[in-house]
Design a protein around this motif. Structure first.
Motif: not given
Length: 223
Positions: A168-192
């Motif tokens: 049960d529970g997340p893989y690692s114990e941490s104060k900060e937790v991932v609450g959401g995610l997104f995947i984007i396409d970008a033509d450059s690192h600056d655009e990302a």
């Protein structure tokens, strides 16, 4: 034939560079054919494949034909240029078009800080998110956008003695937790970075420990 700088190839994305000593080398010929067998994997890696040889252009072209390669074997024209040739259907040509890079964004929060916020402040913070989400999606670059479920419903799978152990529970114990995610396409690192900065967790929620981590993706497989 047309000259192309290797630096130009690299600027368009990951580059797999092979060094082919010549047709006299059996190991080199085996390597060329082995890469040919795995060429279909490169589009998902968004990588270009080029082999460089000290042979003359005619002998390099012969190596392509002899080994039935769909990628090019180049011959040096100078220290800065290589002679580059490929058919319109080659994988190298497809990747030289400047395919966008994919990035994974992880939206973090700190449960303790978020729980300490007054209900009215939470409501006000959450109400500001939809317009930012819509602005981000309006770029046309967002492939995936998701919120994650409560930590109580998370499960971790680990290999243990040849079997899969579920806990049960997340893989690692941490104060900060991932609450959401997104995947984007970008033509450059600056655009990302520009697109990721539109996410609510990159703009709001300092009191709740919000933050966004942006990660380049080396491999992305679609159905």
């Amino acid at each position: 034939m047309r000259p192309v700088r290797l630096a130009d190839l690299w600027s368009r994305g990951p580059l797999v560079l092979l060094f082919y000593r010549g047709g006299w080398c059996p190991c080199c010929n085996l390597e060329l054919r082995a890469w040919q067998q795995h060429l279909d994997a490169l589009p998902s890696l968004v990588a270009s494949l080029v082999a460089v040889s000290p042979q003359t252009p005619d002998n390099s072209l012969s190596a392509e034909e002899k080994n039935e390669l769909a990628y090019c074997v180049t011959a040096p024209g100078s220290c800065d240029f290589v002679d580059f040739r490929s058919s319109p259907s080659s994988s190298v040509d497809k990747h030289l078009k400047g395919l966008p890079m994919k990035y994974l964004g992880l939206a973090y929060f700190t449960p303790e800080k978020f729980a300490a916020m007054a209900p009215g402040d939470v409501k006000k913070l959450v109400s500001q998110c939809p317009p930012l989400d819509e602005k981000m999606r309006a770029t046309g670059k967002v492939l995936v956008s998701a919120s994650l479920g409560d930590l109580d419903s998370w499960r971790t799978l680990r290999p243990r003695s040849g079997k899969t152990q579920v806990s049960d529970g997340p893989y690692s114990e941490s104060k900060e937790v991932v609450g959401g995610l997104f995947i984007i396409d970008a033509d450059s690192h600056d655009e990302a970075l520009r697109i990721a900065s539109m996410h609510p967790a990159a703009t709001l929620g300092e009191e709740g420990g919000w933050a966004v981590e942006l990660i380049p993706m080396d491999f992305y497989l679609t159905p």
